[in-house]
Write an enzyme that holds these catalytic residues in place. Sequence first.
Site, PDB file in Angstrom:
ATOM      1  CB  ALA A 143     -91.263 -38.525  -3.311  1.00  0.00           C
ATOM      2  CB  ALA A 145     -93.221 -45.410  -2.184  1.00  0.00           C
ATOM      3  N   PRO A 146     -96.265 -45.070  -3.238  1.00  0.00           N
ATOM      4  CG  PRO A 146     -98.502 -45.712  -2.974  1.00  0.00           C
ATOM      5  CD  PRO A 146     -97.593 -44.512  -2.893  1.00  0.00           C
ATOM      6  CE  LYS A 149     -99.563 -38.854  -7.821  1.00  0.00           C
ATOM      7  NZ  LYS A 149     -99.725 -39.595  -6.539  1.00  0.00           N
ATOM      8  CD  GLU A 167     -90.354 -43.612  -0.933  1.00  0.00           C
ATOM      9  OE1 GLU A 167     -90.194 -43.210   0.239  1.00  0.00           O
ATOM     10  OE2 GLU A 167     -91.046 -43.008  -1.780  1.00  0.00           O
ATOM     11  CB  CYS A 266    -102.733 -35.329  -1.030  1.00  0.00           C
ATOM     12  SG  CYS A 266    -101.753 -36.099   0.265  1.00  0.00           S
TER      13      CYS A 266
END
Length: 352
Positions: A143, A145-146, A149, A167, A266
């Site tokens: 996972a 994107a964007p 990291k 992604e 998040c």
Amino acid sequence: MPVLASFPEPLAPFVARLEALTEALTLPEAAREAWWASFWEPQPLAGRINPLRTAQGEPEPDGEAVTRAAATFALPIRPAFAAGAPLPHPLAAWSFVAEPHARTTLTHSAPFQDGTITLQSLSSQWAVWLLDPQPGEEVLDLAAAPGGKTALIAAAIANRGRIAAVEAVKPRYFKLRAELARLGVTCAQTYLADGRTIGHKTPQRFARVLLDAPCSSEARIRFAAPDTWQHWKPRKVREAARKQLALLRAAWQALAPGGTLVYSTCSYAPEENEWVVAQLLAEAPEAEVVPPRWSPPCAIPGLASDAIPATCSPRRAPTLSAERAAQLTHTRRVLPRDGFSGFFAARLLKRR
């Protein structure tokens, strides 16, 4: 609770859950007031100098690179960590913070356009510091994107090694590729694929795996900005948790014995955080949650499963031994402050 006395009516279920979680976390009054106030405040703004676009190519001590960039390019940035203070990771020497109103100035600057600087919350950077990738290793970013990291992983290994960046969403996949190109990443191969399929395609392959999972984005909610909360519903939390668990299972399958996995979101919701990790602990006896070597000052320990409020728990919660349940307190929930945005992270080891 004066700070939460006024909020958008559609967010009443969110506020009720937040109040229950706040009680379970037993926060000091000042900390809970600051957390509640954050929902009325702009997101913290932070970023980093990109060593892949600098001549030196190695982190410099005491934030000198940030100070020099601020002076050279007239950028409204300052080092994220005080001069002379111990750094949580060598990469932190490149980290900076700025006032929220400086976002446009920074994104329109020449150093941003050419990839010398980039914007990235300190919490997102911390996830990579936790992962601590080393040159020569093969790393999976699920996972991805964007791409912030992924690019920081590449900086950590100085483009020496290999990153598989996966992604599933096509528009985000192309944003990922563009961001890696802007930031000078040459060691990553990108894949447009459903992350849930990666584990059985590449079992026990990667020395380190980062899963910054798609989530309900609760930490991005700002009461005065309807676009940050108009799609939030308790159902979205449950749906996100189901997808996160499937991704975590795949990430764990792809992790080599002896390897390190960092799981992050998040979101503040325990269903997306402690309970997802708890399910993995229930299924994988070789999994161990270990305390982070360093945590932000605004981070607090996660909740053991028996301390999580019923309103923030799945209908079918995994059953753990007392020892396994206690490992959940080694996770960390970051409250927004000092350039750190709301976040959750767990560092897991795969015992041989």
